[in-house]
Each structure stands twice: as C-alpha cells, then as structure tokens.
Design a protein around this motif. Structure first.
Motif, PDB file in Angstrom:
ATOM      1  N   TYR A 201      44.488 -36.869 -11.320  1.00 48.54           N
ATOM      2  CA  TYR A 201      45.399 -37.584 -10.803  1.00 48.54           C
ATOM      3  C   TYR A 201      44.951 -38.379  -9.709  1.00 48.54           C
ATOM      4  O   TYR A 201      44.152 -37.683  -8.918  1.00 48.54           O
ATOM      5  CB  TYR A 201      46.858 -36.879 -10.590  1.00 48.54           C
ATOM      6  N   VAL A 202      45.298 -39.501  -9.553  1.00 49.36           N
ATOM      7  CA  VAL A 202      44.793 -40.324  -8.295  1.00 49.36           C
ATOM      8  C   VAL A 202      45.937 -40.829  -7.640  1.00 49.36           C
ATOM      9  O   VAL A 202      46.861 -41.540  -8.328  1.00 49.36           O
ATOM     10  CB  VAL A 202      43.934 -41.402  -8.665  1.00 49.36           C
ATOM     11  N   ALA A 203      46.203 -40.612  -6.397  1.00 52.46           N
ATOM     12  CA  ALA A 203      47.317 -41.190  -5.494  1.00 52.46           C
ATOM     13  C   ALA A 203      46.521 -42.016  -4.512  1.00 52.46           C
ATOM     14  O   ALA A 203      46.052 -41.615  -3.568  1.00 52.46           O
ATOM     15  CB  ALA A 203      48.013 -39.905  -4.624  1.00 52.46           C
ATOM     16  N   ILE A 223      44.226 -41.068 -17.271  1.00 52.57           N
ATOM     17  CA  ILE A 223      44.854 -40.199 -16.253  1.00 52.57           C
ATOM     18  C   ILE A 223      45.626 -41.104 -15.385  1.00 52.57           C
ATOM     19  O   ILE A 223      45.441 -42.214 -15.519  1.00 52.57           O
ATOM     20  CB  ILE A 223      43.786 -39.556 -15.030  1.00 52.57           C
ATOM     21  N   ASP A 224      46.657 -40.690 -14.920  1.00 53.85           N
ATOM     22  CA  ASP A 224      47.733 -41.498 -14.308  1.00 53.85           C
ATOM     23  C   ASP A 224      47.179 -41.414 -12.827  1.00 53.85           C
ATOM     24  O   ASP A 224      46.448 -40.918 -12.162  1.00 53.85           O
ATOM     25  CB  ASP A 224      48.886 -40.764 -14.446  1.00 53.85           C
ATOM     26  N   ALA A 225      47.789 -42.547 -12.011  1.00 54.71           N
ATOM     27  CA  ALA A 225      47.773 -42.884 -10.780  1.00 54.71           C
ATOM     28  C   ALA A 225      48.854 -43.304 -10.001  1.00 54.71           C
ATOM     29  O   ALA A 225      49.806 -44.019 -10.798  1.00 54.71           O
ATOM     30  CB  ALA A 225      46.765 -44.104 -10.445  1.00 54.71           C
ATOM     31  N   GLY A 226      49.483 -42.824  -8.882  1.00 58.43           N
ATOM     32  CA  GLY A 226      50.289 -43.491  -8.060  1.00 58.43           C
ATOM     33  C   GLY A 226      49.805 -44.434  -7.270  1.00 58.43           C
ATOM     34  O   GLY A 226      48.981 -44.029  -6.191  1.00 58.43           O
ATOM     35  N   LEU A 227      50.467 -45.665  -7.129  1.00 55.26           N
ATOM     36  CA  LEU A 227      49.927 -46.570  -6.185  1.00 55.26           C
ATOM     37  C   LEU A 227      51.003 -47.106  -5.101  1.00 55.26           C
ATOM     38  O   LEU A 227      52.111 -47.509  -5.595  1.00 55.26           O
ATOM     39  CB  LEU A 227      49.359 -48.059  -6.992  1.00 55.26           C
TER      40      LEU A 227
END
Length: 457
Positions: A201-203, A223-227
């Motif tokens: 996961y990438v934040a 994969i998911d990412a929070g931006l």
C-alpha cells in the motif's frame, strides 16, 4: 551521496545525511516485511500496548522534536509545539477506536453456518510524507497502520528527514524490530520502490502531478494508494456572520504555518454588505504579524520552507493585479533578510479566474472577492479543480446545511477552518485526493476485508 538540509531562516547547513542506496534499501524493505510477518500475528491488544510504548518516545523527546521541526522547515516554535500536541491527539484517538473498528463483524448466520468479516492487515505500508506538517501527516498513517497489523516504510520529505528518524527511533526499536523504518531516498529511488512486490500500500501526501504518477505506478501492481493532494480552500463570510470573529479566524487560517497547509484558507468570498469592513479589519490583523527567527517565542510568522516559493507567490500576486485585483498589503519577499520570508499579503477585488484564486499558493496570502448573495458565493466556491475543505461563517444552521449539501469538498466547516478532528475522515473531492485517513475509515484503507464462511457438519 548526501542529503543536505538547509535551515530556511539563516540558509545555513543544518545537517548532512547519507542517502539509502542499493543493499541498504534492500535490507530495510526485507526488514519491514519480516517485521510484518511477526507483528500481524500479535493480538490487537498487544499491538496497542506496544504502540503506546512507542508514543512514550515522543513524550520524552517532545521539546527536541518541536525544535527539529522549526529548524528544518521554519515553523515558529510555538506552532511546532502545537503540532506535537496535535500528534498525540490524533494518535490517542486512533488508539481509542481501534478495538471497536478492527473487531471482526459477526453476521447473523443461517443454521449450521458461521459468517464473519475480518479486517486483515495489508502488509508493508509505504508512507511518503511531506514537510509542511511533518508529524501530523505521518501519524495519520503510521499509528493506524501499526494498530491494524502492518509495518511501515516511512520516506519523509528531504526537507524534514529528522522527523522520519524520530518515528523510527520510537517504533523501529519495538519488538519486532524494523516495524517503522525511515528511508532517505532520491526522487527516482522513491518512485522505483513503489514497484517492489513487497510493498502492499502507498500513502502519499503532496502535489497533484506527483500523486498522479504514484497512482499510476501503484495501479501497475494492482495495489491501492491513498492520496492527499492539496487544496484551494474557500471561505465564505455570510451577511449574518460575526465579522470580527470571522476575520481573525480566516486570517489565522490563511497565515498559520506561513500558509503552508493543504487546508489553509486560500480564497475568501464576502457578502457585499460586509465586504468593506472585512477588508479593513483583515488589513489591521495582518499588520500585527511578527516576522523573525522562528526559534524566538515572539515570532508569529516564520520563513517559507522552500526558497523557490518566493518567486512563485510574487508571480501569483502580479498576475492577480494585472487582472484587476487591488494589492492592499504585502505582495513580495522581505528584503534584507536571509530567510525565505514573504510578507503577509492582502488582495481585494480578485477575479475568480485569477491564478491566486485557482492555483494552490501555500503562502500567507488572503485574496478576497465580494459576492452579492449565497448563490453567487456557492458558485464561486465550487469553481475549482480542488475540493479539500470549505468554511462558512454564519449564525444560520440552515444556510450552512445547504452549503454542506452542495459544496464539492471533503470537509465543510461552520465558523471554523484549517483544522482536522480525528473523529472525522480526512478526505478530499476532485483533485484533492483519493481515500481517507483518520476516523474508522482511516483503518479501512489500511486493511482489507476477509470473508469467513464456515459450515458445520
């Protein structure tokens, strides 16, 4: 290769730190993965206990951390201390709701079946944090990620790497080790790391341009990412507003941290009946800011963190004036000072299509426009590609409910601005980002749903 950290007040070299390269990066990623495999098997109660143990480091080193923030990015020391307090407020709230939020959801089952939903950890969370609120933006991810059973690789901004080291010192020495690991990477290497199959996961907090690239890279691996990508947050002063209260809070919301906040007030719309008084009062308030050494307790406006912000802000002001705005205060960098100081700036009659009303400024600017009624205010506020927060200054609850329904924004305030309450999701609309931090929804983005479907025989 070394990262050179420059004090934005006196332009002196603060510290040099080696970049992580090759084998060092590989070792840190492998260590984070190994830590996750052990950490996820602990009970939530045990993880919470050890996270609280890590928070003790921040309590014991609070003064040092506040000073490091000030020296690295120029925030006045009093505001840096406030950031430390905010860090604990957010961390402790996420601790308080972890048990209920992460508990398995037992569903009413059919006879002979057991059905439940579990919130499973993702794995290794890669947190790319910014410099403007180096503690607060990182804690939004680090603490809930750990509580949920993940490990964290923290790549902090090159302007504030010492804060990444503090997070590692606090949580990286727990059992298991390498639970939070600080990375010092070039932009190229930071980007490449998203492609590592051990990252789950990438934040990211930063610009739209970089956030778009992060999202594209994450998508390649599914994969998911929070931006969180910033904002151009509007304020509207309605005809029934408490004017003095509104002025003082809006100016503070625009100039606190030298305006270097994604949720700072960046454009102001004032009902025509209050417009002249608002301008006069705002000018008086803005003249009171004390520029100087951010370590000095009397300083209320420190230098900008980045040197290149000075010509950018000047260009926004000049472009606004060319389009018809009136410059009433400030508008330029402060001459005769080594630091990256920009004058508190007040602009009146600013056309809504001017860049200072549309592009994120990240500086102590207050551009103001008169509107004839609520309908015009709403239309002007929605004329933006961003949608992080918006504030309505009114005594009328029905009015603000209408704005809350119609505004494209992640958070709508009444008589408040530039603030995060951890019980609410921090999220954005439009180009202000994707996903949420804080509240129970901050946990949901750092976990995946696992369906448990058992049948007895």
């Amino acid at each position: 290769m070394y990262l050179k950290v420059i004090n934005p007040y006196d332009q002196k070299l603060l510290i040099e730190l080696p970049f992580d390269r090759g084998k060092e990066v590989e070792g840190k990623v492998a260590g984070a993965r190994k830590a996750y495999e052990r950490w996820r098997r602990l009970s939530l109660e045990e993880r919470a206990r050890r996270v609280e143990q890590g928070l003790k480091y921040f309590r014991d080193h609070a003064d040092e951390i506040a000073r490091d923030i000030t020296l690295q990015m120029g925030k006045p020391l009093t505001q840096a201390r406030n950031e430390v307090k905010g860090f604990f407020h957010r961390a402790e709230y996420m601790l308080s709701i972890a048990k209920e939020t992460l508990a398995p959801e037992i569903l009413p089952g059919k006879p002979g079946f057991h059905l439940r939903i579990e919130h499973a950890p993702l794995g290794v969370v890669y947190n790319i944090a910014p410099w403007n609120y180096p503690l607060l933006t990182a804690v939004n991810v680090v603490v809930p990620a750990l509580l949920a059973g993940n490990s964290v690789l923290l790549k902090h901004s090159p302007l504030t790497p010492l804060i990444g080291r503090h997070f590692e010192a606090a949580f990286g020495e727990l059992d298991p080790p390498n639970l939070v690991t600080s990375l010092i990477l070039t932009d190229r290497e930071a980007s490449q790391l998203i492609g590592d199959p051990r990252i789950n996961y990438v934040a990211f907090t930063g610009s739209v341009a970089t956030g778009t690239k992060v999202y594209q890279q994450a998508a390649k691996r599914l994969i998911d990412a929070g931006l969180e990508l910033g904002g151009k947050d509007p304020a509207y002063v309605a005809a029934d507003a408490d004017l003095d209260f509104a002025v003082e809070n809006i100016v503070d919301g625009a100039c606190y941290n030298a305006g270097q906040s994604c949720c700072a007030v960046e454009r102001v719309y004032v009902h025509q009946t209050l417009y002249k008084k608002f301008i006069e009062r705002a000018r008086e308030v803005m003249k009171q800011y004390q520029l100087g050494n951010p370590i000095d307790e009397k300083t209320t406006l420190g230098p900008l963190a980045r040197r290149e912000a000075l010509p950018f802000l000047e260009s926004q002001v000049k472009e606004g004036v060319r389009r018809g705005a009136r410059l009433l205060l400030g508008g330029k960098r402060v001459k005769g000072m080594k630091g990256n100081f920009f004058e508190p700036t007040l602009l009146a009659d600013v056309p809504n299509h001017a860049k200072v009303m549309q592009e994120e400024s990240f500086g102590p600017l207050v551009p103001v426009l008169s509107v004839k009624d609520d309908g015009e205010a709403l239309a002007r506020m929605n004329e933006s590609r961003y949608g992080l927060t918006a504030s309505i200054w009114t005594r009328d609850r029905m009015r603000v409910e209408l704005f809350a329904r119609e505004l494209e924004a992640g958070t709508v305030f009444q008589n408040r601005c530039d603030y995060l309450d951890p019980c609410l999701p921090w999220t954005g609309a439009r180009e202000s980002g994707i996903g949420s931090t804080l509240s129970q929804y901050g946990f949901y983005h750092l976990t995946r749903r696992k369906g448990i479907h058992f049948r007895a025989r």
